[in-house]
Design a protein around this motif. Sequence first.
Motif, PDB file in Angstrom:
ATOM      1  N   THR A 153       0.859  -1.187   0.000  1.00  0.00           N
ATOM      2  CA  THR A 153       0.000   0.000   0.000  1.00  0.00           C
ATOM      3  C   THR A 153       0.892   1.232   0.000  1.00  0.00           C
ATOM      4  OG1 THR A 153      -0.124   0.311   2.419  1.00  0.00           O
ATOM      5  CG2 THR A 153      -1.684  -1.243   1.417  1.00  0.00           C
ATOM      6  N   THR A 154       0.285   2.368  -0.209  1.00  0.00           N
ATOM      7  CA  THR A 154       1.033   3.618  -0.182  1.00  0.00           C
ATOM      8  C   THR A 154       1.538   3.937   1.218  1.00  0.00           C
ATOM      9  OG1 THR A 154      -1.087   4.788   0.049  1.00  0.00           O
ATOM     10  CG2 THR A 154      -0.148   4.620  -2.164  1.00  0.00           C
ATOM     11  N   ALA A 155       0.975   3.256   2.230  1.00  0.00           N
ATOM     12  CA  ALA A 155       1.421   3.453   3.614  1.00  0.00           C
ATOM     13  C   ALA A 155       2.429   2.398   4.041  1.00  0.00           C
ATOM     14  CB  ALA A 155       0.211   3.434   4.551  1.00  0.00           C
ATOM     15  N   GLY A 156       2.881   1.586   3.097  1.00  0.00           N
ATOM     16  CA  GLY A 156       3.815   0.518   3.417  1.00  0.00           C
ATOM     17  C   GLY A 156       3.170  -0.844   3.250  1.00  0.00           C
ATOM     18  N   ARG A 157       3.950  -1.858   3.490  1.00  0.00           N
ATOM     19  CA  ARG A 157       3.462  -3.229   3.322  1.00  0.00           C
ATOM     20  C   ARG A 157       2.560  -3.612   4.489  1.00  0.00           C
ATOM     21  NH1 ARG A 157       4.759  -6.789  -1.184  1.00  0.00           N
ATOM     22  NH2 ARG A 157       3.991  -8.843  -0.568  1.00  0.00           N
ATOM     23  N   LEU A 158       1.348  -4.058   4.187  1.00  0.00           N
ATOM     24  CA  LEU A 158       0.436  -4.536   5.216  1.00  0.00           C
ATOM     25  C   LEU A 158       0.563  -6.049   5.311  1.00  0.00           C
ATOM     26  CD1 LEU A 158      -2.884  -2.555   4.558  1.00  0.00           C
ATOM     27  CD2 LEU A 158      -1.014  -1.978   6.102  1.00  0.00           C
ATOM     28  N   LYS A 159       0.800  -6.552   6.516  1.00  0.00           N
ATOM     29  CA  LYS A 159       0.924  -7.990   6.721  1.00  0.00           C
ATOM     30  C   LYS A 159      -0.233  -8.494   7.572  1.00  0.00           C
ATOM     31  CE  LYS A 159       5.975  -7.979   6.330  1.00  0.00           C
ATOM     32  NZ  LYS A 159       7.252  -8.371   6.973  1.00  0.00           N
ATOM     33  N   ASN A 160      -0.509  -9.777   7.420  1.00  0.00           N
ATOM     34  CA  ASN A 160      -1.528 -10.462   8.217  1.00  0.00           C
ATOM     35  C   ASN A 160      -2.911  -9.828   8.064  1.00  0.00           C
ATOM     36  OD1 ASN A 160       0.454 -12.222   9.319  1.00  0.00           O
ATOM     37  ND2 ASN A 160       1.015 -10.634  10.804  1.00  0.00           N
ATOM     38  N   VAL A 161      -3.263  -9.470   6.810  1.00  0.00           N
ATOM     39  CA  VAL A 161      -4.620  -9.002   6.532  1.00  0.00           C
ATOM     40  C   VAL A 161      -5.483 -10.241   6.299  1.00  0.00           C
ATOM     41  CG1 VAL A 161      -6.077  -7.604   5.037  1.00  0.00           C
ATOM     42  CG2 VAL A 161      -3.707  -6.918   5.464  1.00  0.00           C
ATOM     43  N   GLY A 162      -6.449 -10.467   7.158  1.00  0.00           N
ATOM     44  CA  GLY A 162      -7.253 -11.677   7.074  1.00  0.00           C
ATOM     45  C   GLY A 162      -8.233 -11.670   5.916  1.00  0.00           C
ATOM     46  N   PHE A 163      -8.609 -12.861   5.483  1.00  0.00           N
ATOM     47  CA  PHE A 163      -9.658 -12.972   4.471  1.00  0.00           C
ATOM     48  C   PHE A 163     -10.512 -14.192   4.765  1.00  0.00           C
ATOM     49  CE2 PHE A 163      -6.280 -15.550   2.517  1.00  0.00           C
ATOM     50  CZ  PHE A 163      -6.973 -16.672   2.080  1.00  0.00           C
ATOM     51  N   VAL A 164     -11.722 -14.185   4.231  1.00  0.00           N
ATOM     52  CA  VAL A 164     -12.639 -15.309   4.403  1.00  0.00           C
ATOM     53  C   VAL A 164     -13.171 -15.715   3.031  1.00  0.00           C
ATOM     54  CG1 VAL A 164     -13.344 -14.746   6.756  1.00  0.00           C
ATOM     55  CG2 VAL A 164     -14.569 -13.729   4.842  1.00  0.00           C
ATOM     56  N   CYS A 165     -13.429 -17.021   2.887  1.00  0.00           N
ATOM     57  CA  CYS A 165     -14.019 -17.543   1.661  1.00  0.00           C
ATOM     58  C   CYS A 165     -14.533 -18.945   1.955  1.00  0.00           C
ATOM     59  CB  CYS A 165     -12.998 -17.569   0.518  1.00  0.00           C
ATOM     60  SG  CYS A 165     -11.583 -18.643   0.801  1.00  0.00           S
ATOM     61  N   SER A 166     -15.195 -19.545   1.007  1.00  0.00           N
ATOM     62  CA  SER A 166     -15.731 -20.891   1.191  1.00  0.00           C
ATOM     63  C   SER A 166     -14.596 -21.915   1.114  1.00  0.00           C
ATOM     64  CB  SER A 166     -16.764 -21.197   0.104  1.00  0.00           C
ATOM     65  OG  SER A 166     -16.134 -21.289  -1.162  1.00  0.00           O
ATOM     66  N   PRO A 167     -14.795 -23.107   1.674  1.00  0.00           N
ATOM     67  CA  PRO A 167     -13.768 -24.158   1.566  1.00  0.00           C
ATOM     68  C   PRO A 167     -13.424 -24.503   0.121  1.00  0.00           C
ATOM     69  CG  PRO A 167     -15.386 -24.728   3.246  1.00  0.00           C
ATOM     70  CD  PRO A 167     -15.913 -23.518   2.550  1.00  0.00           C
ATOM     71  N   ASP A 168     -14.434 -24.509  -0.763  1.00  0.00           N
ATOM     72  CA  ASP A 168     -14.176 -24.816  -2.167  1.00  0.00           C
ATOM     73  C   ASP A 168     -13.301 -23.745  -2.805  1.00  0.00           C
ATOM     74  OD1 ASP A 168     -15.615 -27.128  -2.063  1.00  0.00           O
ATOM     75  OD2 ASP A 168     -17.447 -26.269  -2.888  1.00  0.00           O
ATOM     76  N   ALA A 169     -13.581 -22.479  -2.490  1.00  0.00           N
ATOM     77  CA  ALA A 169     -12.774 -21.392  -3.046  1.00  0.00           C
ATOM     78  C   ALA A 169     -11.337 -21.475  -2.545  1.00  0.00           C
ATOM     79  CB  ALA A 169     -13.392 -20.042  -2.672  1.00  0.00           C
ATOM     80  N   LEU A 170     -11.170 -21.818  -1.270  1.00  0.00           N
ATOM     81  CA  LEU A 170      -9.820 -21.947  -0.717  1.00  0.00           C
ATOM     82  C   LEU A 170      -9.061 -23.081  -1.407  1.00  0.00           C
ATOM     83  CD1 LEU A 170      -7.940 -20.794   1.473  1.00  0.00           C
ATOM     84  CD2 LEU A 170      -8.820 -22.547   3.026  1.00  0.00           C
ATOM     85  N   LYS A 171      -9.756 -24.166  -1.705  1.00  0.00           N
ATOM     86  CA  LYS A 171      -9.133 -25.300  -2.394  1.00  0.00           C
ATOM     87  C   LYS A 171      -8.683 -24.898  -3.801  1.00  0.00           C
ATOM     88  CE  LYS A 171     -10.030 -30.173  -3.516  1.00  0.00           C
ATOM     89  NZ  LYS A 171      -9.820 -30.129  -4.976  1.00  0.00           N
ATOM     90  N   VAL A 172      -9.535 -24.139  -4.509  1.00  0.00           N
ATOM     91  CA  VAL A 172      -9.170 -23.678  -5.854  1.00  0.00           C
ATOM     92  C   VAL A 172      -7.965 -22.742  -5.795  1.00  0.00           C
ATOM     93  CG1 VAL A 172      -9.947 -22.307  -7.833  1.00  0.00           C
ATOM     94  CG2 VAL A 172     -11.491 -23.970  -6.789  1.00  0.00           C
ATOM     95  N   LEU A 173      -7.940 -21.840  -4.813  1.00  0.00           N
ATOM     96  CA  LEU A 173      -6.811 -20.936  -4.652  1.00  0.00           C
ATOM     97  C   LEU A 173      -5.523 -21.717  -4.386  1.00  0.00           C
ATOM     98  CD1 LEU A 173      -8.317 -18.080  -2.432  1.00  0.00           C
ATOM     99  CD2 LEU A 173      -7.445 -17.827  -4.756  1.00  0.00           C
ATOM    100  N   ARG A 174      -5.611 -22.701  -3.535  1.00  0.00           N
ATOM    101  CA  ARG A 174      -4.425 -23.458  -3.148  1.00  0.00           C
ATOM    102  C   ARG A 174      -3.849 -24.238  -4.345  1.00  0.00           C
ATOM    103  NH1 ARG A 174      -3.291 -24.584   1.939  1.00  0.00           N
ATOM    104  NH2 ARG A 174      -5.476 -24.327   2.563  1.00  0.00           N
ATOM    105  N   GLU A 175      -4.717 -24.747  -5.187  1.00  0.00           N
ATOM    106  CA  GLU A 175      -4.262 -25.638  -6.254  1.00  0.00           C
ATOM    107  C   GLU A 175      -4.042 -24.951  -7.600  1.00  0.00           C
ATOM    108  OE1 GLU A 175      -7.149 -28.728  -6.465  1.00  0.00           O
ATOM    109  OE2 GLU A 175      -6.683 -29.550  -4.476  1.00  0.00           O
ATOM    110  N   HIS A 176      -4.769 -23.831  -7.842  1.00  0.00           N
ATOM    111  CA  HIS A 176      -4.785 -23.330  -9.216  1.00  0.00           C
ATOM    112  C   HIS A 176      -4.525 -21.830  -9.359  1.00  0.00           C
ATOM    113  CE1 HIS A 176      -6.360 -27.244 -10.206  1.00  0.00           C
ATOM    114  NE2 HIS A 176      -7.439 -27.056  -9.474  1.00  0.00           N
ATOM    115  N   ARG A 177      -4.259 -21.115  -8.284  1.00  0.00           N
ATOM    116  CA  ARG A 177      -4.062 -19.662  -8.431  1.00  0.00           C
ATOM    117  C   ARG A 177      -2.808 -19.375  -9.260  1.00  0.00           C
ATOM    118  NH1 ARG A 177      -1.410 -15.430  -6.971  1.00  0.00           N
ATOM    119  NH2 ARG A 177       0.068 -16.693  -5.766  1.00  0.00           N
ATOM    120  N   ARG A 178      -2.955 -18.471 -10.239  1.00  0.00           N
ATOM    121  CA  ARG A 178      -1.843 -18.066 -11.094  1.00  0.00           C
ATOM    122  C   ARG A 178      -1.995 -16.579 -11.425  1.00  0.00           C
ATOM    123  NH1 ARG A 178      -1.131 -22.550  -9.886  1.00  0.00           N
ATOM    124  NH2 ARG A 178      -0.409 -24.349 -11.083  1.00  0.00           N
TER     125      ARG A 178
END
Length: 390
Positions: free
Chosen positions: A137-162
């Motif tokens: 961000t313009t204020a510096g790097r933000l770490k540990n910003v949480g997010f929520v999603c469905s288990p299926d979406a998390l599985k797709v992110l883990r296996e196929h995000r590009r």
Amino acid sequence: MISYVKIVTQVKLMPEADQAAALRSTLRTVNEAACWVSKVAFERGVPREYELRKHAYAELKARGLGAQAAQHVIKKTRDAYTTLKANIRAGNLGGEGSKRRVKAESKPITFRPKAAQPFDDRSLSWQLDAQTVSIWTTAGRLKNVGFVCSPDALKVLREHRRGESDLVEREGVFYLIAVCEVPEKPVNENPADWIGVDLGLVNIATTSTGYRAAGRGLNRHRKRQLDLRAKLQAKGTQSARRRLKQRSRKEARHTANVNHIVSKTIVTIAERTGRGLALEELTGIRDRVRLRKGQRAQLHSWSFHQLGSFLAYKARRVGVPLVYVDPAYTSQQCSECYHIDRKNRIDQATFACRACGFLANADDNASHNIGRRAEPVWIAGRESRVPDSP
């Protein structure tokens, strides 16, 4: 070689108050910078991306943008002009000299303060096990910003995000929209048969297998939303405007959900039975069809393209072949004796052949005509893919 289908997966960010302020400031800053780059591009005749960097990169760095953010702002601006040019070439903004086209061509493209901003893996990293992200961000790097999603979406992110992910703010909530490349299954080159899919207003989709997705509920929902918007707009108070803003995307979300359910059902039937899908080629239908004034809102609010695109990408994921056929006379031709007559279509729901007396639901009859036209189109397309002999 493995082929991939690109899909997007959306997650909802859960930032702390100071993190949300930094994200909001970043979006505002990068979009203000994009407006400035757009003005430079417009004044210089929209040069290529590499040349545009020479005129804009140093200034963007001076505005506090990091190297990757500056590059993405320039690319986003150039892509916006590429899209505008494609729309003009396709006639989506009217013919030469039309009011809408002249307006689009006469001024630089502008970006909303909350418009999406792309981030690559250098400026955004995912910690999927902890369900957090680290983002520039313009204020510096933000770490540990949480997010929520469905288990299926998390599985797709883990296996196929590009590739890239887009940060966007909607109604005070931040989302990350990640690009995922999912491997396609090999296409079934020899489908057992073809399922014709007739798309419509009264029935969202009717297939030659007997499946029918009635549009009554969706049309009622749209009518309720239209009436409510009219009441709130007429009231004009601050609370009414706030309510309008809250409900701005409700109809779109509901329609997309219905289209996802319908398309998944149709593709699942085709996959399970080893058949292909046939759809009408409906490009330009809004320009071709002539309707009474009271029917126009219903036609233009119905997402033909969205349901078609959902069917296409879901079919590609599971290897179901899909073809587009000529829609001419599918609603006037008898699926039994192939006789064509405008009078065959008694009303919206009834088809009665003047030649052989065949009686059926009009949408069912059209779906069988669509399915029958698929095989020649598929064969022609398959033959065209065969390389020439050496």
